[in-house]
Design an enzyme around this catalytic site. Structure first.
Site, mmCIF file in Angstrom:
data_model
loop_
_atom_site.group_PDB
_atom_site.id
_atom_site.type_symbol
_atom_site.label_atom_id
_atom_site.label_comp_id
_atom_site.label_asym_id
_atom_site.label_seq_id
_atom_site.Cartn_x
_atom_site.Cartn_y
_atom_site.Cartn_z
ATOM 1 N N GLY A 82 0.930 -0.869 -0.159
ATOM 2 C CA GLY A 82 -0.300 0.308 -0.036
ATOM 3 C C GLY A 82 0.539 1.155 0.233
ATOM 4 O O GLY A 82 2.079 1.380 0.167
ATOM 5 N N ARG A 91 -5.147 8.019 8.670
ATOM 6 C CA ARG A 91 -5.130 6.950 8.022
ATOM 7 C C ARG A 91 -6.742 6.486 7.271
ATOM 8 O O ARG A 91 -6.042 5.458 6.494
ATOM 9 C CB ARG A 91 -5.207 5.979 9.361
ATOM 10 N N PRO A 124 -5.691 2.195 6.451
ATOM 11 C CA PRO A 124 -6.476 2.279 7.431
ATOM 12 C C PRO A 124 -6.232 0.714 7.615
ATOM 13 O O PRO A 124 -7.670 0.123 7.462
ATOM 14 C CB PRO A 124 -7.271 3.270 7.365
ATOM 15 N N ALA A 153 0.626 -2.553 22.608
ATOM 16 C CA ALA A 153 2.218 -2.271 23.550
ATOM 17 C C ALA A 153 2.890 -0.554 23.483
ATOM 18 O O ALA A 153 3.316 -0.654 24.205
ATOM 19 C CB ALA A 153 3.543 -2.814 22.346
ATOM 20 N N ARG A 156 1.086 0.473 27.272
ATOM 21 C CA ARG A 156 1.942 -1.059 28.396
ATOM 22 C C ARG A 156 3.046 -0.507 28.556
ATOM 23 O O ARG A 156 3.467 0.011 30.077
ATOM 24 C CB ARG A 156 1.946 -2.446 27.624
ATOM 25 N N HIS A 171 -1.556 -4.961 32.529
ATOM 26 C CA HIS A 171 -2.751 -5.245 32.089
ATOM 27 C C HIS A 171 -3.727 -4.172 31.075
ATOM 28 O O HIS A 171 -4.483 -3.614 32.432
ATOM 29 C CB HIS A 171 -3.378 -6.577 32.410
ATOM 30 N N HIS A 178 -7.781 1.540 14.893
ATOM 31 C CA HIS A 178 -6.413 1.712 14.822
ATOM 32 C C HIS A 178 -5.734 3.373 14.261
ATOM 33 O O HIS A 178 -5.960 3.478 12.730
ATOM 34 C CB HIS A 178 -5.552 1.129 14.283
HETATM 35 P P1 NAD Z 1 7.021 1.070 1.758
HETATM 36 O O1 NAD Z 1 6.077 2.158 0.706
HETATM 37 O O2 NAD Z 1 7.239 1.072 2.082
HETATM 38 O O3 NAD Z 1 5.994 -0.273 0.697
HETATM 39 C C1 NAD Z 1 4.755 -0.543 0.243
HETATM 40 C C2 NAD Z 1 5.547 -1.544 -1.043
HETATM 41 O O4 NAD Z 1 3.347 -1.841 -0.785
HETATM 42 C C3 NAD Z 1 5.838 -0.839 -1.787
HETATM 43 O O5 NAD Z 1 7.321 -1.718 -1.611
HETATM 44 C C4 NAD Z 1 4.734 -1.279 -2.722
HETATM 45 O O6 NAD Z 1 5.885 -1.515 -3.962
HETATM 46 C C5 NAD Z 1 3.911 -2.469 -2.225
HETATM 47 N N1 NAD Z 1 3.403 -2.040 -3.103
HETATM 48 C C6 NAD Z 1 2.525 -1.353 -3.631
HETATM 49 N N2 NAD Z 1 1.020 -1.501 -4.099
HETATM 50 C C7 NAD Z 1 1.599 -2.564 -4.596
HETATM 51 C C8 NAD Z 1 0.423 -3.431 -5.294
HETATM 52 N N3 NAD Z 1 -0.765 -3.413 -6.046
HETATM 53 N N4 NAD Z 1 0.729 -5.459 -4.936
HETATM 54 C C9 NAD Z 1 1.798 -5.797 -4.621
HETATM 55 N N5 NAD Z 1 3.100 -4.733 -4.269
HETATM 56 C C10 NAD Z 1 2.174 -3.536 -3.982
HETATM 57 O O7 NAD Z 1 5.494 1.522 2.791
HETATM 58 P P2 NAD Z 1 5.163 0.768 4.432
HETATM 59 O O8 NAD Z 1 6.256 1.714 5.132
HETATM 60 O O9 NAD Z 1 5.839 0.033 4.538
HETATM 61 O O10 NAD Z 1 3.545 0.755 4.726
HETATM 62 C C11 NAD Z 1 3.043 -0.432 3.976
HETATM 63 C C12 NAD Z 1 1.653 -0.104 5.140
HETATM 64 O O11 NAD Z 1 1.779 -0.121 6.571
HETATM 65 C C13 NAD Z 1 0.774 1.544 4.676
HETATM 66 O O12 NAD Z 1 -0.315 1.202 4.784
HETATM 67 C C14 NAD Z 1 1.560 2.014 5.874
HETATM 68 O O13 NAD Z 1 0.158 3.002 6.273
HETATM 69 C C15 NAD Z 1 0.705 0.362 6.665
HETATM 70 N N6 NAD Z 1 1.813 0.859 8.437
HETATM 71 C C16 NAD Z 1 0.617 0.119 9.279
HETATM 72 C C17 NAD Z 1 0.985 0.066 10.820
HETATM 73 C C18 NAD Z 1 -0.318 -0.976 11.990
HETATM 74 O O14 NAD Z 1 -0.205 -0.587 12.795
HETATM 75 N N7 NAD Z 1 -1.027 -1.436 10.898
HETATM 76 C C19 NAD Z 1 1.926 0.952 11.573
HETATM 77 C C20 NAD Z 1 2.719 1.321 10.323
HETATM 78 C C21 NAD Z 1 3.107 1.232 8.990
#
Ligand code: NAD
Length: 317
Positions: A82, A91, A124, A153, A156, A171, A178
């Site tokens: 993404g 988000r 998100p 995490a 905590r 706890h 999120h």
């Molecule tokens: P990033 O840009 O470093 O990596 C994203 C990767 O996805 C890239 O390598 C890109 O080529 C790939 N990609 C994009 N479109 C694609 C597709 N159609 N098919 C296959 N691969 C594809 O981003 P990141 O920093 O690694 O973040 C990734 C996601 O994780 C983001 O949505 C970010 O907001 C989320 N994130 C979530 C949390 C959480 O707590 N859930 C925490 C941090 C980041």
């Protein structure tokens, strides 16, 4: 599980995906790890880099850049693909861009015959997990998101510092989205088995409810603070994903605040959100229904309404 070979396919080899992969390798959590990315060269480079570290890892993990057909016999498909959050971007604003990305990913995974568990980290995350569930047609118990696992995490850790106690003995949970509408149900927060609100009452000179609110604000703002300082967050979430993966492979029945679909718990139905769940081999075994106060239930309902609205705006179902 299909067999004894613990297989993970990771889609999205960016910062989050590779932090997850690196933690999987160092903690020896799976036997086979397949890397997939839109940028195939990047996935290949990452596989090479990790393979060169194998000799130092104490693991025999098979690591390679693959295709969606490799999902056929995978136990877990983790999605970190993404677009990352920009400074100042909420988000939920990411939703439209990442929904399109998911369409291009979930369909070929389904065609591979994949029959395992989806673990979603893309933001998100609560809405993306619901999208993964709808697009895949999977039983919702086998589609989970990282939810508020990382926020919990962080909470905590901060509570441990405040009370001078090992965070593992604090706890407490962050619940809900999120994101901006997440909240801490303080009525459910304990130091060992003692409610923190009782501790605040008993020691007003040292501990105060206002400080707890400051801590929950700090947790809520942590991602933006890290993004401002270093453009993205990834180590913490990579380790949270690894923890969830371990709970699945070990059939641990561990309580983790993942994003799961609610079926009447907390008065909500259909929404995916961060709640304490019992997680094991088949994904979410059970959503725990905590005894929230009326005020906390109202906060939970408001957070759920935000997520429901975002999902509805997509017109997916
Ligand atoms: P990033 O840009 O470093 O990596 C994203 C990767 O996805 C890239 O390598 C890109 O080529 C790939 N990609 C994009 N479109 C694609 C597709 N159609 N098919 C296959 N691969 C594809 O981003 P990141 O920093 O690694 O973040 C990734 C996601 O994780 C983001 O949505 C970010 O907001 C989320 N994130 C979530 C949390 C959480 O707590 N859930 C925490 C941090 C980041």
């Amino acid at each position: 599980m299909v067999n004894d070979n613990r297989k993970v396919v990771l889609v999205g080899t960016g910062m989050v995906g590779m932090s997850y992969a690196y933690a999987l390798l160092n903690q020896n959590v799976c036997d086979e790890l397949v890397l997939i990315d839109l940028d195939k060269e990047r996935a290949q480079g990452e596989a090479m880099d990790l393979n060169h570290g194998l000799a130092f890892s104490g693991s025999n993990m098979k690591i390679y850049a693959g295709e969606y057909s490799d999902c056929a016999d995978a136990d877990i498909v983790a999605i970190c693909a993404g677009v990352a959050q920009k400074p100042g971007e909420s988000r939920l604003e990411l939703l439209g861009r990442n929904a399109a990305v998911f369409r291009s990913i979930i369909n070929p995974i389904g065609e591979s015959g994949f029959n395992g568990i989806f673990l979603v980290a893309t933001n998100p995350v609560d809405v993306m997990t619901r999208i993964a569930c709808v697009l895949s047609g999977f039983n919702p118990r086998r589609v989970l998101g990282t939810g508020t696992a990382l926020d919990t995490a962080r909470l905590r850790y901060l509570l441990g510092e405040y009370f001078g106690v090992d965070p593992r003995n604090m706890h407490a949970y962050v619940m809900g989205e999120h994101g901006d509408s997440e909240f801490v149900p303080w009525s459910q927060a304990m130091l060992a088995t003692k409610p923190v609100l009782t501790i605040c009452k008993e020691h007003p000179d040292r501990f105060h409810k206002d400080d707890l609110e400051t801590i929950s604000e700090e947790v809520r703002g942590a991602a933006q603070k890290i993004i401002k300082a270093k453009k993205a967050t990834y180590y913490g979430i990579g380790m949270a994903m690894t923890r969830i993966t371990r709970a699945v492979f070990g059939d641990e029945s561990s309580v983790l605040t993942v994003s799961a679909m609610l079926r009447g718990e907390y008065g909500q139905t259909g929404v995916f959100t961060g709640v304490p769940c019992i997680v094991g081999r088949n994904g979410v075994q059970r959503v725990l229904s905590l005894s929230l106060t009326d005020e906390e239930r109202t906060q939970f309902a408001a957070s759920s309404a935000t997520l429901e609205e975002s999902f509805r705006e997509l017109n997916l179902s």
